[in-house]
Structure formats: C-alpha cells, structure tokens
Scaffold this motif. Sequence first.
Motif, mmCIF file in Angstrom:
data_model
loop_
_atom_site.group_PDB
_atom_site.id
_atom_site.type_symbol
_atom_site.label_atom_id
_atom_site.label_comp_id
_atom_site.label_asym_id
_atom_site.label_seq_id
_atom_site.Cartn_x
_atom_site.Cartn_y
_atom_site.Cartn_z
ATOM 1 N N GLU A 152 0.369 -1.470 0.676
ATOM 2 C CA GLU A 152 -0.139 -0.423 0.161
ATOM 3 C C GLU A 152 0.825 0.817 0.136
ATOM 4 O O GLU A 152 0.566 2.274 -0.715
ATOM 5 C CB GLU A 152 -0.758 0.187 1.617
ATOM 6 C CG GLU A 152 -1.913 1.230 1.448
ATOM 7 C CD GLU A 152 -2.343 1.315 2.794
ATOM 8 O OE1 GLU A 152 -3.575 0.048 3.296
ATOM 9 O OE2 GLU A 152 -3.066 2.310 3.294
ATOM 10 N N ARG A 170 -7.486 -4.295 -2.737
ATOM 11 C CA ARG A 170 -8.019 -3.544 -0.883
ATOM 12 C C ARG A 170 -7.038 -2.523 -1.066
ATOM 13 O O ARG A 170 -6.981 -1.342 -0.956
ATOM 14 C CB ARG A 170 -8.318 -4.339 -0.202
ATOM 15 C CG ARG A 170 -9.159 -3.827 1.555
ATOM 16 C CD ARG A 170 -9.642 -4.975 2.145
ATOM 17 N NE ARG A 170 -10.387 -5.537 1.829
ATOM 18 C CZ ARG A 170 -11.465 -5.140 2.466
ATOM 19 N NH1 ARG A 170 -12.262 -3.799 3.356
ATOM 20 N NH2 ARG A 170 -13.355 -5.591 2.473
ATOM 21 N N THR A 171 -6.368 -3.497 -1.231
ATOM 22 C CA THR A 171 -4.640 -2.587 -1.161
ATOM 23 C C THR A 171 -4.678 -1.732 -1.880
ATOM 24 O O THR A 171 -4.169 -0.403 -1.800
ATOM 25 C CB THR A 171 -3.320 -3.294 -1.203
ATOM 26 O OG1 THR A 171 -3.336 -4.762 -0.268
ATOM 27 C CG2 THR A 171 -2.093 -3.362 -1.194
ATOM 28 N N ARG A 197 -6.694 1.538 -0.450
ATOM 29 C CA ARG A 197 -6.772 1.913 0.246
ATOM 30 C C ARG A 197 -5.465 3.264 -0.800
ATOM 31 O O ARG A 197 -5.525 4.364 0.563
ATOM 32 C CB ARG A 197 -6.361 0.726 0.979
ATOM 33 C CG ARG A 197 -6.847 0.512 1.770
ATOM 34 C CD ARG A 197 -6.231 -0.511 2.874
ATOM 35 N NE ARG A 197 -5.486 0.377 4.437
ATOM 36 C CZ ARG A 197 -6.209 0.548 5.479
ATOM 37 N NH1 ARG A 197 -6.927 0.912 5.798
ATOM 38 N NH2 ARG A 197 -5.105 1.812 6.061
ATOM 39 N N ARG A 252 -6.068 7.072 -0.256
ATOM 40 C CA ARG A 252 -5.164 8.229 0.776
ATOM 41 C C ARG A 252 -4.671 8.953 -0.203
ATOM 42 O O ARG A 252 -4.587 10.231 0.327
ATOM 43 C CB ARG A 252 -4.210 7.092 1.450
ATOM 44 C CG ARG A 252 -4.361 6.054 2.502
ATOM 45 C CD ARG A 252 -3.550 5.534 3.752
ATOM 46 N NE ARG A 252 -1.974 6.106 3.609
ATOM 47 C CZ ARG A 252 -1.487 5.513 3.973
ATOM 48 N NH1 ARG A 252 -1.196 4.301 3.504
ATOM 49 N NH2 ARG A 252 0.168 6.515 3.712
ATOM 50 N N VAL A 269 -13.418 0.944 2.252
ATOM 51 C CA VAL A 269 -12.041 1.608 2.302
ATOM 52 C C VAL A 269 -11.787 2.605 2.545
ATOM 53 O O VAL A 269 -11.451 2.289 3.345
ATOM 54 C CB VAL A 269 -11.442 1.016 1.266
ATOM 55 C CG1 VAL A 269 -10.021 1.817 0.747
ATOM 56 C CG2 VAL A 269 -11.011 -0.511 1.381
ATOM 57 N N GLU A 276 -12.727 2.996 5.838
ATOM 58 C CA GLU A 276 -11.582 2.427 7.221
ATOM 59 C C GLU A 276 -10.680 3.324 7.528
ATOM 60 O O GLU A 276 -10.234 3.672 8.439
ATOM 61 C CB GLU A 276 -11.071 0.988 6.475
ATOM 62 C CG GLU A 276 -10.190 -0.221 6.748
ATOM 63 C CD GLU A 276 -9.967 -1.104 6.346
ATOM 64 O OE1 GLU A 276 -11.469 -1.664 6.045
ATOM 65 O OE2 GLU A 276 -9.322 -0.682 5.711
ATOM 66 N N CYS A 277 -10.265 4.051 6.069
ATOM 67 C CA CYS A 277 -9.181 5.013 5.946
ATOM 68 C C CYS A 277 -9.850 5.913 6.945
ATOM 69 O O CYS A 277 -8.370 6.365 7.704
ATOM 70 C CB CYS A 277 -9.165 5.572 4.820
ATOM 71 S SG CYS A 277 -7.780 4.153 3.594
#
Lengths: 331, 331
Positions: free
Chosen positions: A65, A128-129, A132, A136, A166, A169-170
């Motif tokens: 990530e 997902r990685t 994310r 970000r 995601v 979550e972030c």
Amino acid sequence: QERTRSRLKAGIDAPARTRDGHSVGLWGNIASPHDASGVLDAGGTGVGLFRTEFLFMGRTTPPDEEEQFQAYREALTALAPFPVTIRTLDAGGDKEVPYVKGLVGEEANPFLGLRALRVCLQHPDLFRTQLRALVRASAHGNLRIMLPLVSSLWEVRQARTLLEEVRAECRDQGNPTAERIPLGIMVEVPSAAILADRLAREVDFFSVGTNDLIQYTLAVDRQNPRLLSWYDPFHPAVLRLLALTAQGARAAGVEVGMCGEMAGDRLALPLLVALGYDDLSMSSARIPWVKETLLRLDRPSCQALWEEIQGMESGSAIRDRLAAFQETTGE
Amino acid sequence: QERTRSRLKAGIDAPARTRDGHSVGLWGNIASPHDASGVLDAGGTGVGLFRTEFLFMGRTTPPDEEEQFQAYREALTALAPFPVTIRTLDAGGDKEVPYVKGLVGEEANPFLGLRALRVCLQHPDLFRTQLRALVRASAHGNLRIMLPLVSSLWEVRQARTLLEEVRAECRDQGNPTAERIPLGIMVEVPSAAILADRLAREVDFFSVGTNDLIQYTLAVDRQNPRLLSWYDPFHPAVLRLLALTAQGARAAGVEVGMCGEMAGDRLALPLLVALGYDDLSMSSARIPWVKETLLRLDRPSCQALWEEIQGMESGSAIRDRLAAFQETTGE
Ligand SMILES: [Mg+2]
Ligand SMILES: [Mg+2]
C-alpha cells in the motif's frame, strides 16, 4: 513546417475549444508519475488514463500500500488541480504481470480471459490494497478512479461497495481523504456500451477504451497481423457504440471521455465533437496536434458530418469522408 | 415421468406452434449426413445448422468438390422438402482443422483470430470448391447457404459475388442447380447484431449463433472455467442484441432464426417467441422438449414477459423471472 511548429507552440496555452466555443478537455495518458510534467508541457489539462501496471511489472509480489500511495500521490500532486484518472490494475490479456499470471494460469484466449477488474474482484485483497492507496492519495489532488473491462452492473456495484468500505476504514484510521472521489468505468466491452444508459446511473464518468472495444465488437485481435482487413476503427458498428455510450452518459448527466487510440486521431475528432465527448486522453505528444485541429472546427459542421456518416456503409468510406472533411477545415 | 414421455411422443407429429397458433420452426443441428434421420425422428422440420467441418477434420488436405458434393446431396435428399442450412467452413477458433491450421499459424487469441468466413475469403480456392459442391447439391433438395462469423457488409458482398460466379460456372457446365439458393449469415459477432438493419438488406436470412455472440459481447471465453460468473446468456446486453437482430430482420422482411445453445433452452423460449424468431435449431434430442413447451405458450403472454424483462438489471434476475414464468405455464 516552421509555420506548423509555431502554431502548435502558440496553441499550448490556448483554451481547448472549437471556433464556436465548445470546450473539449485534452488530457494525457501516463504510465508513471514521471510522465506528469510531459502532460503539462504539452498543454494537457488533466490525465484521463494513469496506467498503474508499471508498479506491478517485473516483480513477483505485488507492491504494498505504501509504495502505491507514494506513486499515486506524486502524480496527483504534480498535476493538481487538474483531474488525474487512475485506472485500477489492468493486468492480464496482453499485459503480463508475473504475480497475476500465477493467479490466472494459462488461458486459450487471454483477451477473453480473467483480466483487469475481473482479477481484482476475484482477489479482493489485491484490490483492497490498491483502493486504500488510492483513497489515501486522494487528499493530495484531484483523483478520479477508473475501473477497466466492466461488462455488467454487478461488477460496478461490487467495486463501489469495496471502495466505500475502504474509505470508511481509512477515515476511521485518521487518514485525510478527498470529500468526493468520482468513480468511473472504461467502456471497452460491447455489453457496457450497449447498456450505457443503465451503467451511467451507477457511475460518475465513462471513458471509452477504443482499442478493446473495437476488437471485441468486431471479434478481431488487434495484435493479429493477419487481420488488418478486419480491424477497423471507423466500422459503422463501432461508431454506433460510440454514439450509444455518449447518449447514455448525456441522459444521466454523466461525463463521457475517451482514452483509446482514437482519442488522439485527428480524423476522428469531428465525430467525437459531434457526439459530445467531454474529454479526450492521449499520449502527451498528440495533444498539441489534436488541439490545433480542434481550434479550427465548429460544432454544427461536425454534427452535420456525423449525420451524413451515419448513412455510410463501410469504415473505408467513412475514413475517406473524414479525410475530405479534414481538408476543408485545413487551410 | 411416463406421462411426460407419452406427451413428448404425441407431440412429435403435432405442428410446432403456440396455443394461439404462432408457428416456430423447430429444426435440428447436424454434423454429418448420417444425423439427418435423427432430425426427422424427433419431429424436426428442417436443419438450421449443418456443420461441414467433419469433412475437413482428421486429414491434411481438404476434401475435393466431389466428396463434398456427395455429403451435401445426401443430407439434402434425406431431408427434402425440408430446408437444410449448410454452414460454410467454420474452421479455426476452437475447431482445429489441420489443413487450415497450416494456413493460419499460431494465434495469441484464436477466438479473435483468422477463422470461419475469414479463412474462406483469404483462401478463395478453398471457398470456391465448397461453393461449387453446394451449388451442385442444391438441385437435390432445399438448400440454404449460411456464412459464419460475418462482421461487415463487405464480407457478405464478397461471398455473394463468389457464389454468383460459381453458379454461373456450374450452369454453363450443364449442372442442374436450384432456381434459388437463399444466402444467409450467422449473427454471432456483436457488430453484425448492431448492424442488423443494414445486413438484413444483403441477405435472405439471419441465424443467431448465441455461443459466440455471448462470448464476444461480454468479452468472455465461454470455455474458460474461471469465468463462469461472467458468462451469462441472459445478460441484458445480450438480450438487447437478440432484439435488435430480430427487429432488423423484420424490417427488411428477412427470416430470423437461432442455432446456438439458447435455441434449445426452454427457459429462453418465451423470449424468442416474443421477439418473433421464426426458427430455432438445436440438437435433435432437444426438439420434443422444446416443442412440448412451445405448445403451452401463448404469444401475448410472452410479449408481456419480454416487456417486463427489458426493465430488469441482471441476467440472474432475468433467469429467475423466466423460471417463474415457466412454472405458471406448466401444469
Ligand atoms: Mg483495455
Ligand atoms: Mg460460431
């Protein structure tokens, strides 16, 4: 020659619009953050396709990530406030990524195989990685996320659900993120163009990938040298799909762009203007040339040309007509 | 069980039509002249697909005109006066014909490669021999010639020109031939369905090849076991193409049939009745089953079902609806 060069140069800072004021975004395709400056130097006002495969090539494990985040942030920062459209991993087909190859195995027809978004949906950890890292990075510029090879509504919904998870979550982890991250799709499978009216309600933008769209619509591998008589970007069926896609987007108030080779083809430009394509993304070197043509067009003539071309029977007749039109708009 | 069997048996001689009298030809697919009796025994009233590849398989040189003529005549004679639709060589893709393999070479994506009609147009001698055998056989029954994998108008025109040349030649040489030999195409490439209105003016009939049409429309190799979630015969985009094809045929007064797997699927039958498919060609064993379902349908209900299904978003929802419909028409 000299005159052309100076005219191209003068055009770099001119707004990209037709003589009668119809704007079209001329954007660059990039394959790494280092290509960002090339887009700006050429007068591009955004990136319509950032290929992320470079991060995954020539290695046996996927990038983590953090590594992805750095690359995406670098491109977003370099190009802010312009939009940067980052395509999620488009491995498989003719793009061999060793790590993904291991997941996919040998295929009889890789272009009709487990590739692009399909791999990501089947391997959500991998996806997902990347999501994310993208979420970000979104805090650092004007990010748009683009999904390749969509063929059905359910794929978009699954991807959107994952993206929303995601994001939540972030944020929970205290990462700054953009207020809004537009999610769009490439229209490059015939079913996506045929269902453009439906898909438009699920996404924030379309971008037509002409290379794949043409090869599937005509059932012709674009890399097969024996099929040159069959691969035809101006095939009337292809043009109908381009029109359907634009109409579907328009009806839903969604932006429609193009990032395949046709986007940088000056012959095609009058058609794309007529059909209302909002942005065209191409290799940076093409931008000044396409802009030079754009500045000389007016939209009503383009629309009249499109009306005429819809009645034509073959790609070669259409190409001839476009070439003749180009001469009348030249000087 | 016993009851179903006797009902199927009783249906063999019944005319194939809905309760309200809408006729649909239920025809057989055959792969050699020996399969002809199976079609008749099952109550089939024609052949919608005679695959000619068997003549070319397992040998290193193509069959000569005489050998082909004998095989075509045998099938036409056995089935007269019913129509026999003979498909010209459909080699390549997943159908390996050693002789053709030598002409085509290795391909990265055989399904998007030099196959079917493409091979014939690139090797006119091969094609001409088959056409001569067909034209000579036409005197012995009710022949229809069908071209596979058409993607453009020019292919049909080239094939028709060659066919006319061959007919004139055969007649000049004193061979008896049919007064009229209908020439049709398989609609199995998306571009053919998208341009159905145009293509319909060039041909005498359409026959949809659903297997290929689905795989190209969705960009999914139908033989790739990893893509089962993506291969979807009831995908809304596929159904739109089936509708476009039927509409194009109807507008030009041309017959429209189907010879892919979907033609023998009783779930699909109400849709095909609604869309006005004139004939459905399937493996002979399916004919009694499909007829049994057909006899219980009425066309207005099928059309209402189609209206409803056009609003549905996914292939799985459509399949569920079709299954529920099937239950209401059962007993
Ligand atoms: Mg692509
Ligand atoms: Mg086929």
